[in-house]
Design an enzyme around this catalytic site. Structure first.
Site, mmCIF file in Angstrom:
data_model
loop_
_atom_site.group_PDB
_atom_site.id
_atom_site.type_symbol
_atom_site.label_atom_id
_atom_site.label_comp_id
_atom_site.label_asym_id
_atom_site.label_seq_id
_atom_site.Cartn_x
_atom_site.Cartn_y
_atom_site.Cartn_z
ATOM 1 C CG ASP A 1 -0.364 0.233 2.525
ATOM 2 O OD1 ASP A 1 0.874 0.359 2.600
ATOM 3 O OD2 ASP A 1 -1.110 0.309 3.514
ATOM 4 C CB CYS B 1 0.957 -2.382 4.664
ATOM 5 S SG CYS B 1 0.775 -3.438 6.117
ATOM 6 C CB THR C 1 2.236 -2.327 10.786
ATOM 7 O OG1 THR C 1 1.028 -2.792 10.160
ATOM 8 C CG2 THR C 1 2.016 -0.950 11.395
ATOM 9 C CG HIS D 1 8.868 -24.495 13.202
ATOM 10 N ND1 HIS D 1 9.017 -24.331 14.555
ATOM 11 C CD2 HIS D 1 10.000 -25.100 12.775
ATOM 12 C CE1 HIS D 1 10.192 -24.824 14.942
ATOM 13 N NE2 HIS D 1 10.814 -25.292 13.871
ATOM 14 C CG HIS E 1 6.815 -28.184 12.272
ATOM 15 N ND1 HIS E 1 6.532 -27.531 13.445
ATOM 16 C CD2 HIS E 1 8.103 -28.585 12.362
ATOM 17 C CE1 HIS E 1 7.613 -27.504 14.207
ATOM 18 N NE2 HIS E 1 8.582 -28.152 13.576
HETATM 19 C C1 RB5 Z 1 -1.621 2.959 6.342
HETATM 20 O O1 RB5 Z 1 -1.641 4.205 6.967
HETATM 21 C C2 RB5 Z 1 -1.370 1.874 7.347
HETATM 22 O O2 RB5 Z 1 -2.452 1.751 8.210
HETATM 23 C C3 RB5 Z 1 -1.099 0.572 6.650
HETATM 24 O O3 RB5 Z 1 0.002 0.725 5.817
HETATM 25 C C4 RB5 Z 1 -0.777 -0.618 7.527
HETATM 26 O O4 RB5 Z 1 0.187 -0.284 8.467
HETATM 27 C C5 RB5 Z 1 -1.923 -1.304 8.118
HETATM 28 O O5 RB5 Z 1 -1.779 -2.312 8.821
#
Ligand code: RB5
Length: 146
Positions: free
Chosen positions: A8, A65, A67, A98, A133
């Site tokens: 994203d 993304c 996170t 695993h 596993h």
């Molecule tokens: C985008 O702002 C952010 O929420 C997205 O990239 C991600 O971290 C969501 O889990």
């Protein structure tokens, strides 16, 4: 090996580093987007990539993304996908060995590019151990197929 890659707006730079690594190492991939840093919804890009992995069109998915967490939540809704949000090399190897993870998720806002590429390398070069596993994963598949 061929990979499905998606991100994203929160991971456009990390995706560029990942795809550069793939080109350098002669690994084929399809880029499912996004292609700009305009705000977007990670699910719009992560789910089609995860579905393509589940259909067997790609060996692994690499979903990025801010996170890595949103992408992993979305990808794990796709039947047959085992997505792991990873922030360290040990977990990258363990989730292949695993969990037979078929989708790696990482966050540009969490880890640096160098670590991300080391994680990617570990993930791509670690085989599933099988044995006990496989039995555990089988129970997840059984649950998916209920
Ligand atoms: C985008 O702002 C952010 O929420 C997205 O990239 C991600 O971290 C969501 O889990």
């Amino acid at each position: 090996m061929i990979l499905a890659v998606a991100c994203d707006h929160g991971a456009v730079k990390l995706k560029a580093a990942v795809t550069e690594y793939l080109v350098t190492n002669g690994i084929k991939y399809k880029d499912f987007g996004t292609f700009s840093d305009a705000s977007c919804d990670y699910s719009d890009f992560g789910i089609p990539a995860a579905e393509a992995v589940a259909r067997g069109e790609y060996d692994f998915g690499i979903l990025l993304c801010g996170t890595g967490i949103g992408m992993s939540i979305a990808a794990n809704k796709v039947k047959g996908v085992r997505a792991a949000a990873v922030t360290d090399e040990f977990s990258a190897a363990a989730t292949r060995a695993h969990n037979d993870a078929n989708v790696l998720c990482m966050g540009e806002r969490v880890i640096g590019t160098g670590l991300a590429l080391s994680i990617l390398e570990k993930f791509l070069n670690t085989a599933f151990t099988g044995g006990r596993h496989a039995q555990r994963i089988g129970k997840i598949s059984d649950y998916e197929n209920k």
